[in-house]
Design a protein around this motif. Structure first.
Motif, mmCIF file in Angstrom:
data_model
loop_
_atom_site.group_PDB
_atom_site.id
_atom_site.type_symbol
_atom_site.label_atom_id
_atom_site.label_comp_id
_atom_site.label_asym_id
_atom_site.label_seq_id
_atom_site.Cartn_x
_atom_site.Cartn_y
_atom_site.Cartn_z
ATOM 1 N N ASN A 31 0.853 -1.184 0.000
ATOM 2 C CA ASN A 31 0.000 0.000 0.000
ATOM 3 C C ASN A 31 0.888 1.233 0.000
ATOM 4 O O ASN A 31 1.472 1.600 1.012
ATOM 5 C CB ASN A 31 -0.915 -0.008 1.225
ATOM 6 C CG ASN A 31 -1.934 1.102 1.178
ATOM 7 O OD1 ASN A 31 -2.059 1.810 0.177
ATOM 8 N ND2 ASN A 31 -2.663 1.289 2.266
ATOM 9 N N ARG A 52 -2.500 5.801 -6.389
ATOM 10 C CA ARG A 52 -2.317 4.878 -5.288
ATOM 11 C C ARG A 52 -2.048 3.485 -5.842
ATOM 12 O O ARG A 52 -2.481 3.154 -6.950
ATOM 13 C CB ARG A 52 -3.595 4.860 -4.445
ATOM 14 C CG ARG A 52 -3.488 4.182 -3.110
ATOM 15 C CD ARG A 52 -4.792 4.344 -2.358
ATOM 16 N NE ARG A 52 -4.733 3.802 -1.018
ATOM 17 C CZ ARG A 52 -5.753 3.792 -0.180
ATOM 18 N NH1 ARG A 52 -6.915 4.310 -0.543
ATOM 19 N NH2 ARG A 52 -5.617 3.278 1.016
ATOM 20 N N TYR A 100 4.670 5.912 1.799
ATOM 21 C CA TYR A 100 3.675 5.050 2.447
ATOM 22 C C TYR A 100 2.854 5.936 3.364
ATOM 23 O O TYR A 100 3.404 6.610 4.226
ATOM 24 C CB TYR A 100 4.354 3.963 3.283
ATOM 25 C CG TYR A 100 5.283 3.069 2.518
ATOM 26 C CD1 TYR A 100 6.657 3.177 2.672
ATOM 27 C CD2 TYR A 100 4.789 2.106 1.650
ATOM 28 C CE1 TYR A 100 7.523 2.353 1.980
ATOM 29 C CE2 TYR A 100 5.651 1.277 0.950
ATOM 30 C CZ TYR A 100 7.014 1.406 1.127
ATOM 31 O OH TYR A 100 7.863 0.581 0.433
ATOM 32 N N GLY A 101 1.552 5.938 3.164
ATOM 33 C CA GLY A 101 0.747 6.771 4.041
ATOM 34 C C GLY A 101 -0.604 7.067 3.447
ATOM 35 O O GLY A 101 -1.015 6.479 2.447
ATOM 36 N N GLN A 102 -1.301 8.020 4.067
ATOM 37 C CA GLN A 102 -2.653 8.361 3.661
ATOM 38 C C GLN A 102 -2.671 8.968 2.270
ATOM 39 O O GLN A 102 -1.820 9.798 1.929
ATOM 40 C CB GLN A 102 -3.263 9.347 4.660
ATOM 41 C CG GLN A 102 -4.734 9.602 4.461
ATOM 42 C CD GLN A 102 -5.318 10.448 5.576
ATOM 43 O OE1 GLN A 102 -4.618 10.869 6.499
ATOM 44 N NE2 GLN A 102 -6.620 10.699 5.513
ATOM 45 N N TYR A 103 -3.650 8.543 1.494
ATOM 46 C CA TYR A 103 -3.761 9.011 0.109
ATOM 47 C C TYR A 103 -4.762 10.143 0.029
ATOM 48 O O TYR A 103 -5.781 10.155 0.703
ATOM 49 C CB TYR A 103 -4.216 7.860 -0.790
ATOM 50 C CG TYR A 103 -4.253 8.181 -2.262
ATOM 51 C CD1 TYR A 103 -5.415 8.010 -3.002
ATOM 52 C CD2 TYR A 103 -3.129 8.640 -2.914
ATOM 53 C CE1 TYR A 103 -5.449 8.284 -4.357
ATOM 54 C CE2 TYR A 103 -3.152 8.926 -4.278
ATOM 55 C CZ TYR A 103 -4.309 8.742 -4.988
ATOM 56 O OH TYR A 103 -4.334 9.013 -6.331
ATOM 57 N N GLY A 104 -4.467 11.101 -0.823
ATOM 58 C CA GLY A 104 -5.354 12.219 -1.055
ATOM 59 C C GLY A 104 -4.638 13.249 -1.910
ATOM 60 O O GLY A 104 -3.576 12.969 -2.469
ATOM 61 N N ARG A 106 -2.868 15.561 -1.150
ATOM 62 C CA ARG A 106 -1.510 15.852 -0.681
ATOM 63 C C ARG A 106 -0.466 15.095 -1.474
ATOM 64 O O ARG A 106 0.723 15.403 -1.372
ATOM 65 C CB ARG A 106 -1.382 15.506 0.798
ATOM 66 C CG ARG A 106 -1.387 14.008 1.114
ATOM 67 C CD ARG A 106 -1.398 13.726 2.605
ATOM 68 N NE ARG A 106 -0.110 13.974 3.231
ATOM 69 C CZ ARG A 106 0.779 13.039 3.515
ATOM 70 N NH1 ARG A 106 0.527 11.776 3.220
ATOM 71 N NH2 ARG A 106 1.919 13.342 4.099
ATOM 72 N N CYS A 107 -0.881 14.120 -2.246
ATOM 73 C CA CYS A 107 0.078 13.336 -3.033
ATOM 74 C C CYS A 107 0.737 14.169 -4.127
ATOM 75 O O CYS A 107 1.676 13.700 -4.767
ATOM 76 C CB CYS A 107 -0.573 12.085 -3.615
ATOM 77 S SG CYS A 107 -1.775 12.371 -4.918
#
Length: 126
Positions: A31, A52, A100-104, A106-107
């Motif tokens: 992920n 993602r 690796y981390g939260q998707y949104g 901010r990518c």
């Protein structure tokens, strides 16, 4: 250790197309988020597009919407950036990166990323 290798850059005339590839290795998780960035001489690095590894929408900068498309092939550990209708202002070094981390949205922020490739030069000129 994650390693990223970009390829596919080169010299192209305005209106032309290129497809960049980014081959990744050394993942510690399935992920992750992969993004494409670019940096022109004298300018800050800017987010171009991101995707993602699993599911979800892609994000793209307004300057490339409708012209650039990001995609991935997980079986090949490869991400692509298809660039059409290229303009001279697209000239830059293009980088792929992973975090690796939260998707949104901010990518599209380069500060979110931990691992970077070495870059590939794209020059759009007649």
């Amino acid at each position: 250790q994650v390693q990223l290798v970009e390829s596919g850059g080169g010299l192209v005339q305005p209106g032309g197309s290129l497809r960049l590839s980014c081959v990744a290795s050394g993942f510690t998780s399935d992920n992750y988020v992969i993004g494409w960035f670019r940096q022109a001489p004298g300018k800050e690095r800017e987010g171009v597009s991101c995707i993602r590894s699993t599911f979800g929408p892609t994000y793209s900068a307004d300057s490339v919407k409708g012209r650039f498309t990001i995609s991935r092939d997980n079986a090949k550990n490869t991400a692509y950036l298809q660039m059409n209708s290229l303009k001279p202002e697209d000239t830059a070094v293009y980088y792929c990166a992973i975090y690796y981390g939260q998707y949104g949205s901010r990518c599209l922020d380069p500060k979110a990323y931990n691992y970077w490739g070495q870059g590939t030069q794209v020059t759009v000129s007649s």
